[in-house]
Motif scaffolding. Structure first.
Motif, PDB file in Angstrom:
ATOM      1  N   SER A  15       0.884  -1.278   0.016  1.00  0.00           N
ATOM      2  CA  SER A  15      -0.090  -0.123   0.169  1.00  0.00           C
ATOM      3  C   SER A  15       0.823   1.245  -0.176  1.00  0.00           C
ATOM      4  CB  SER A  15      -0.891   0.108   1.192  1.00  0.00           C
ATOM      5  OG  SER A  15      -0.164  -0.120   2.430  1.00  0.00           O
ATOM      6  N   ASP A  16       2.160   1.101   0.522  1.00  0.00           N
ATOM      7  CA  ASP A  16       2.840   2.257   0.781  1.00  0.00           C
ATOM      8  C   ASP A  16       3.796   2.427  -0.901  1.00  0.00           C
ATOM      9  OD1 ASP A  16       4.844   0.349   0.599  1.00  0.00           O
ATOM     10  OD2 ASP A  16       5.689   0.892   2.386  1.00  0.00           O
ATOM     11  N   ASN A  17       3.521   1.688  -1.984  1.00  0.00           N
ATOM     12  CA  ASN A  17       4.240   1.596  -3.011  1.00  0.00           C
ATOM     13  C   ASN A  17       5.557   1.707  -3.062  1.00  0.00           C
ATOM     14  OD1 ASN A  17       2.045   1.240  -4.956  1.00  0.00           O
ATOM     15  ND2 ASN A  17       1.489   3.663  -4.613  1.00  0.00           N
ATOM     16  N   ALA A  18       6.128   1.260  -1.993  1.00  0.00           N
ATOM     17  CA  ALA A  18       7.595   1.302  -1.619  1.00  0.00           C
ATOM     18  C   ALA A  18       8.041  -0.085  -1.366  1.00  0.00           C
ATOM     19  CB  ALA A  18       8.112   2.236  -0.574  1.00  0.00           C
ATOM     20  N   HIS A  19       7.376  -0.844  -0.537  1.00  0.00           N
ATOM     21  CA  HIS A  19       7.587  -2.163  -0.533  1.00  0.00           C
ATOM     22  C   HIS A  19       6.802  -3.343  -1.116  1.00  0.00           C
ATOM     23  CE1 HIS A  19       8.951   0.239   3.084  1.00  0.00           C
ATOM     24  NE2 HIS A  19      10.146  -0.502   3.045  1.00  0.00           N
ATOM     25  N   THR A  20       7.421  -4.361  -1.444  1.00  0.00           N
ATOM     26  CA  THR A  20       6.839  -5.268  -2.054  1.00  0.00           C
ATOM     27  C   THR A  20       5.556  -5.727  -1.326  1.00  0.00           C
ATOM     28  OG1 THR A  20       8.199  -7.476  -1.420  1.00  0.00           O
ATOM     29  CG2 THR A  20       8.707  -6.064  -3.293  1.00  0.00           C
ATOM     30  N   SER A  21       4.584  -6.406  -2.153  1.00  0.00           N
ATOM     31  CA  SER A  21       3.570  -7.223  -1.416  1.00  0.00           C
ATOM     32  C   SER A  21       3.836  -8.467  -1.114  1.00  0.00           C
ATOM     33  CB  SER A  21       2.222  -7.100  -2.481  1.00  0.00           C
ATOM     34  OG  SER A  21       2.507  -7.766  -3.478  1.00  0.00           O
ATOM     35  N   GLU A  22       3.122  -9.280  -0.641  1.00  0.00           N
ATOM     36  CA  GLU A  22       3.329 -10.924  -0.680  1.00  0.00           C
ATOM     37  C   GLU A  22       3.687 -11.432  -1.998  1.00  0.00           C
ATOM     38  OE1 GLU A  22       0.207 -12.854   1.403  1.00  0.00           O
ATOM     39  OE2 GLU A  22       1.034 -12.028   3.283  1.00  0.00           O
ATOM     40  N   GLN A  23       2.651 -10.898  -2.886  1.00  0.00           N
ATOM     41  CA  GLN A  23       3.206 -11.417  -4.354  1.00  0.00           C
ATOM     42  C   GLN A  23       4.323 -11.059  -4.732  1.00  0.00           C
ATOM     43  OE1 GLN A  23       0.196 -10.333  -3.028  1.00  0.00           O
ATOM     44  NE2 GLN A  23      -1.220 -11.908  -3.466  1.00  0.00           N
ATOM     45  N   GLY A  24       4.494  -9.821  -4.792  1.00  0.00           N
ATOM     46  CA  GLY A  24       5.780  -9.309  -4.974  1.00  0.00           C
ATOM     47  C   GLY A  24       7.240 -10.022  -4.348  1.00  0.00           C
ATOM     48  N   ALA A  25       6.832 -10.232  -3.120  1.00  0.00           N
ATOM     49  CA  ALA A  25       8.096 -10.823  -2.456  1.00  0.00           C
ATOM     50  C   ALA A  25       8.234 -12.304  -2.836  1.00  0.00           C
ATOM     51  CB  ALA A  25       7.888 -10.899  -0.838  1.00  0.00           C
ATOM     52  N   TYR A  26       6.948 -12.956  -3.121  1.00  0.00           N
ATOM     53  CA  TYR A  26       7.175 -14.284  -3.905  1.00  0.00           C
ATOM     54  C   TYR A  26       7.828 -14.287  -5.016  1.00  0.00           C
ATOM     55  CZ  TYR A  26       5.488 -19.052  -4.481  1.00  0.00           C
ATOM     56  OH  TYR A  26       5.604 -20.407  -4.774  1.00  0.00           O
ATOM     57  N   LEU A  27       7.397 -13.338  -5.912  1.00  0.00           N
ATOM     58  CA  LEU A  27       8.092 -13.378  -7.183  1.00  0.00           C
ATOM     59  C   LEU A  27       9.777 -13.109  -7.024  1.00  0.00           C
ATOM     60  CD1 LEU A  27       8.268 -13.255 -10.336  1.00  0.00           C
ATOM     61  CD2 LEU A  27       7.420 -10.781  -9.961  1.00  0.00           C
ATOM     62  N   ALA A  28      10.183 -12.424  -6.188  1.00  0.00           N
ATOM     63  CA  ALA A  28      11.504 -12.214  -5.680  1.00  0.00           C
ATOM     64  C   ALA A  28      12.303 -13.416  -5.559  1.00  0.00           C
ATOM     65  CB  ALA A  28      11.872 -11.132  -5.107  1.00  0.00           C
ATOM     66  N   VAL A  29      11.404 -14.171  -4.599  1.00  0.00           N
ATOM     67  CA  VAL A  29      11.998 -15.422  -4.175  1.00  0.00           C
ATOM     68  C   VAL A  29      12.240 -16.626  -5.088  1.00  0.00           C
ATOM     69  CG1 VAL A  29      11.590 -17.339  -2.630  1.00  0.00           C
ATOM     70  CG2 VAL A  29      11.533 -15.067  -1.728  1.00  0.00           C
ATOM     71  N   CYS A  30      11.125 -16.692  -5.736  1.00  0.00           N
ATOM     72  CA  CYS A  30      11.015 -17.750  -7.053  1.00  0.00           C
ATOM     73  C   CYS A  30      12.149 -17.266  -8.045  1.00  0.00           C
ATOM     74  CB  CYS A  30       9.846 -17.650  -7.551  1.00  0.00           C
ATOM     75  SG  CYS A  30       8.406 -18.524  -6.676  1.00  0.00           S
ATOM     76  N   THR A  31      12.299 -16.028  -8.300  1.00  0.00           N
ATOM     77  CA  THR A  31      13.228 -15.595  -9.423  1.00  0.00           C
ATOM     78  C   THR A  31      14.646 -16.059  -8.810  1.00  0.00           C
ATOM     79  OG1 THR A  31      11.822 -13.922 -10.304  1.00  0.00           O
ATOM     80  CG2 THR A  31      14.217 -13.768 -10.713  1.00  0.00           C
ATOM     81  N   MET A  32      15.135 -15.509  -7.572  1.00  0.00           N
ATOM     82  CA  MET A  32      16.290 -15.773  -7.015  1.00  0.00           C
ATOM     83  C   MET A  32      16.627 -17.416  -7.079  1.00  0.00           C
ATOM     84  SD  MET A  32      16.926 -13.109  -3.995  1.00  0.00           S
ATOM     85  CE  MET A  32      15.415 -12.853  -3.449  1.00  0.00           C
ATOM     86  N   PHE A  33      15.405 -18.274  -6.779  1.00  0.00           N
ATOM     87  CA  PHE A  33      15.830 -19.669  -6.524  1.00  0.00           C
ATOM     88  C   PHE A  33      16.068 -20.164  -8.001  1.00  0.00           C
ATOM     89  CE2 PHE A  33      14.276 -23.923  -7.023  1.00  0.00           C
ATOM     90  CZ  PHE A  33      14.681 -24.422  -6.019  1.00  0.00           C
ATOM     91  N   ALA A  34      15.138 -19.942  -8.658  1.00  0.00           N
ATOM     92  CA  ALA A  34      15.427 -20.326 -10.167  1.00  0.00           C
ATOM     93  C   ALA A  34      16.849 -20.076 -10.708  1.00  0.00           C
ATOM     94  CB  ALA A  34      14.403 -19.979 -11.049  1.00  0.00           C
ATOM     95  N   THR A  35      17.353 -18.789 -10.540  1.00  0.00           N
ATOM     96  CA  THR A  35      18.622 -18.098 -10.957  1.00  0.00           C
ATOM     97  C   THR A  35      19.626 -18.782 -10.192  1.00  0.00           C
ATOM     98  OG1 THR A  35      17.484 -16.019 -11.553  1.00  0.00           O
ATOM     99  CG2 THR A  35      19.966 -16.306 -11.522  1.00  0.00           C
ATOM    100  N   ILE A  36      19.861 -19.040  -9.102  1.00  0.00           N
ATOM    101  CA  ILE A  36      20.789 -19.599  -8.355  1.00  0.00           C
ATOM    102  C   ILE A  36      20.863 -21.101  -8.376  1.00  0.00           C
ATOM    103  CG2 ILE A  36      21.606 -20.045  -5.904  1.00  0.00           C
ATOM    104  CD1 ILE A  36      20.326 -17.302  -5.103  1.00  0.00           C
ATOM    105  N   PHE A  37      19.614 -21.808  -8.563  1.00  0.00           N
ATOM    106  CA  PHE A  37      19.785 -23.443  -8.573  1.00  0.00           C
ATOM    107  C   PHE A  37      19.617 -23.727  -9.980  1.00  0.00           C
ATOM    108  CE2 PHE A  37      18.709 -22.584  -4.238  1.00  0.00           C
ATOM    109  CZ  PHE A  37      19.838 -23.101  -3.598  1.00  0.00           C
ATOM    110  N   LYS A  38      19.468 -22.880 -11.032  1.00  0.00           N
ATOM    111  CA  LYS A  38      19.168 -23.245 -12.241  1.00  0.00           C
ATOM    112  C   LYS A  38      18.171 -24.269 -12.490  1.00  0.00           C
ATOM    113  CE  LYS A  38      23.081 -20.883 -13.991  1.00  0.00           C
ATOM    114  NZ  LYS A  38      22.732 -19.510 -13.327  1.00  0.00           N
ATOM    115  N   THR A  39      17.197 -24.224 -11.878  1.00  0.00           N
ATOM    116  CA  THR A  39      16.053 -25.238 -11.894  1.00  0.00           C
ATOM    117  C   THR A  39      14.757 -24.471 -11.619  1.00  0.00           C
ATOM    118  OG1 THR A  39      15.338 -27.457 -11.132  1.00  0.00           O
ATOM    119  CG2 THR A  39      16.203 -25.832  -9.429  1.00  0.00           C
TER     120      THR A  39
END
Length: 71
Positions: A15-39
């Motif tokens: 709501s503050d347009n500065a921090h991620t929502s739960e969906q935004g944080a989950y997108l970041a985690v999924c992207t880092m996981f896929a990038t780091i582990f190449k899976t």
């Protein structure tokens, strides 16, 4: 985030347009996981996110992180 913003209506910012929502944080985690582990991030749980949204997020993160064409 650009891919998700361009292709979905997911609310990635809090709501503050500065921090991620739960969906935004989950997108970041999924992207880092896929990038780091190449899976695929599809093996991750949904972490309490709506299952449909979680699948969309995983698809986007894999497409971007693993360079999957035609998603």
């Amino acid at each position: 985030f650009a891919e998700a913003i361009e292709t979905t209506s997911l609310k990635l910012w809090g709501s503050d347009n500065a921090h991620t929502s739960e969906q935004g944080a989950y997108l970041a985690v999924c992207t880092m996981f896929a990038t780091i582990f190449k899976t695929s991030s599809k093996q991750l749980g949904d972490n309490g996110i709506d299952k449909t949204e979680a699948e969309i997020i995983k698809e986007i993160s894999d497409r971007v992180s693993l360079n999957i064409i035609g998603g």
